[in-house]
Design a protein around this motif. Sequence first.
Motif, PDB file in Angstrom:
ATOM      1  N   ARG A  60       0.717  -1.195  -0.260  1.00 52.63           N
ATOM      2  CA  ARG A  60       0.032   0.140  -0.069  1.00 52.63           C
ATOM      3  C   ARG A  60       0.879   1.301  -0.138  1.00 52.63           C
ATOM      4  O   ARG A  60       0.646   2.252  -0.901  1.00 52.63           O
ATOM      5  N   GLY A  64       1.521   4.033  -3.142  1.00 50.67           N
ATOM      6  CA  GLY A  64       1.257   5.456  -3.053  1.00 50.67           C
ATOM      7  C   GLY A  64       2.215   6.103  -3.335  1.00 50.67           C
ATOM      8  O   GLY A  64       2.083   7.140  -4.110  1.00 50.67           O
ATOM      9  N   TYR A 136      -3.553   7.513   0.813  1.00 53.67           N
ATOM     10  CA  TYR A 136      -4.624   6.566   0.595  1.00 53.67           C
ATOM     11  C   TYR A 136      -4.510   5.285   0.078  1.00 53.67           C
ATOM     12  O   TYR A 136      -3.450   4.978  -0.492  1.00 53.67           O
ATOM     13  N   GLU A 140      -9.275   4.005  -2.940  1.00 53.39           N
ATOM     14  CA  GLU A 140      -9.727   5.255  -2.302  1.00 53.39           C
ATOM     15  C   GLU A 140      -9.194   6.592  -3.134  1.00 53.39           C
ATOM     16  O   GLU A 140      -9.863   7.604  -3.619  1.00 53.39           O
ATOM     17  N   ASP A 141      -7.990   6.333  -3.458  1.00 58.48           N
ATOM     18  CA  ASP A 141      -7.246   7.570  -4.210  1.00 58.48           C
ATOM     19  C   ASP A 141      -7.487   7.504  -5.560  1.00 58.48           C
ATOM     20  O   ASP A 141      -7.887   8.738  -6.072  1.00 58.48           O
ATOM     21  N   ALA A 144     -10.683   9.643  -5.551  1.00 58.60           N
ATOM     22  CA  ALA A 144     -10.541  11.002  -4.917  1.00 58.60           C
ATOM     23  C   ALA A 144      -9.966  11.775  -6.052  1.00 58.60           C
ATOM     24  O   ALA A 144     -10.187  13.152  -6.356  1.00 58.60           O
ATOM     25  N   ALA A 150     -13.061  13.398  -0.864  1.00 58.66           N
ATOM     26  CA  ALA A 150     -12.819  12.060  -0.222  1.00 58.66           C
ATOM     27  C   ALA A 150     -13.762  11.394  -0.517  1.00 58.66           C
ATOM     28  O   ALA A 150     -15.165  11.516  -0.287  1.00 58.66           O
ATOM     29  N   ARG A 153     -16.717   5.535   2.519  1.00 60.98           N
ATOM     30  CA  ARG A 153     -16.222   4.047   2.723  1.00 60.98           C
ATOM     31  C   ARG A 153     -17.051   3.031   1.825  1.00 60.98           C
ATOM     32  O   ARG A 153     -16.406   1.912   1.536  1.00 60.98           O
ATOM     33  N   THR A 156     -15.418   3.576  -1.505  1.00 58.55           N
ATOM     34  CA  THR A 156     -14.227   2.794  -1.900  1.00 58.55           C
ATOM     35  C   THR A 156     -14.299   1.280  -1.860  1.00 58.55           C
ATOM     36  O   THR A 156     -13.394   0.524  -2.332  1.00 58.55           O
TER      37      THR A 156
END
Length: 357
Positions: A60, A64, A136, A140-141, A144, A150, A153, A156
Amino acid sequence: MSGLDDVIAADTSLSEVDGLNGRLVICGRTLDDLAGRVSYEELLELLLSGLLDQPAEHIRAALGAARVRAFAELAHLDDGLLALSITGGLRALMARLPDDETAETALLLAAAPAVFVPALVRRKAGRSAIAPLAAYGYAEDMLAMLTGMAPTRAATLALDTYLVTVSDHGLNASTFAARVVASTRAGYASAVLAALGALKGPLHGGAPGPVLDMLDSVGTPDDAGRWLTAELAGGRRLMGFGHRIYRVRDPRADALKAALRRLGDAGGLDAERLALAEAVEREALALLRQKKPDRPLETNVEFFTALLLEALGFPRDAFTGVFAAGRIGGWLAHAHEQIANGRLIRPQSRYVGPKAA
């Protein structure tokens, strides 16, 4: 030999597609055990274990950082690239990335579609691309960067479920293309670009958008039977039904239908849209069993893909790119497996042309 049906071209520990029983296994775990239960990073830990050898939390963080690196490539997103389709623009941007067989390059390639697809959507609409947030998660990213907000949940989780569900599926056309190129030792980027080229074709991954066109044409649940009957009478295909491998229901369709219902329960889906889709599915399956009793035509992954990606805010021309963002994990895993365990793929052909004098 047309289409190479039933020809075994590779031994793999990555995925098993059981078309007779409607079962998909990825790295020893069923799709039921993965979809909606693990993140895309956790799925990559399974698929890329021989390449990355990192736990999901490290993957993760590495993804990122890789998304931040990929975002720098958008400096090259000029009017010429924006004139291409989103799939074409994605392919052009991916071609600028390093092309070797290192874990660092694999991570960059895995991260890039999550950056490039939202950026292309926004730039083609006349808006600025949004920089990634390295803290993130992948799904999620991606959301976004698409919306500028944002994500919830529920949203996502829905996108994570989709990415996991489509991450690998045996030796489909794009994955086989990736393995062929990887077998030449051309590099991971070359393998991914070959896969993207195969994915562009309408016979592989090209139907989710037309599913929405079908729903728009049907209009209301009460009109579903009449409209679908007319389509079949005209010899036209019902989009989102039937699969070359599955003789029963596509298990990915069930995973995405469950994700849609969860999203709807959280207020992230138009209830009327879901009701229309369920009416179309119900009527289509009944008509197909009646009109084509000798052909197993069940709901496939593309039917609920269309609804899910629409609900998450992706335009129809971005659906192939979002699919690539999930499937790229499988492409890289197959490329790595081919390099580690395989040899140059060089099948034979049978000449059927005219005899030489």
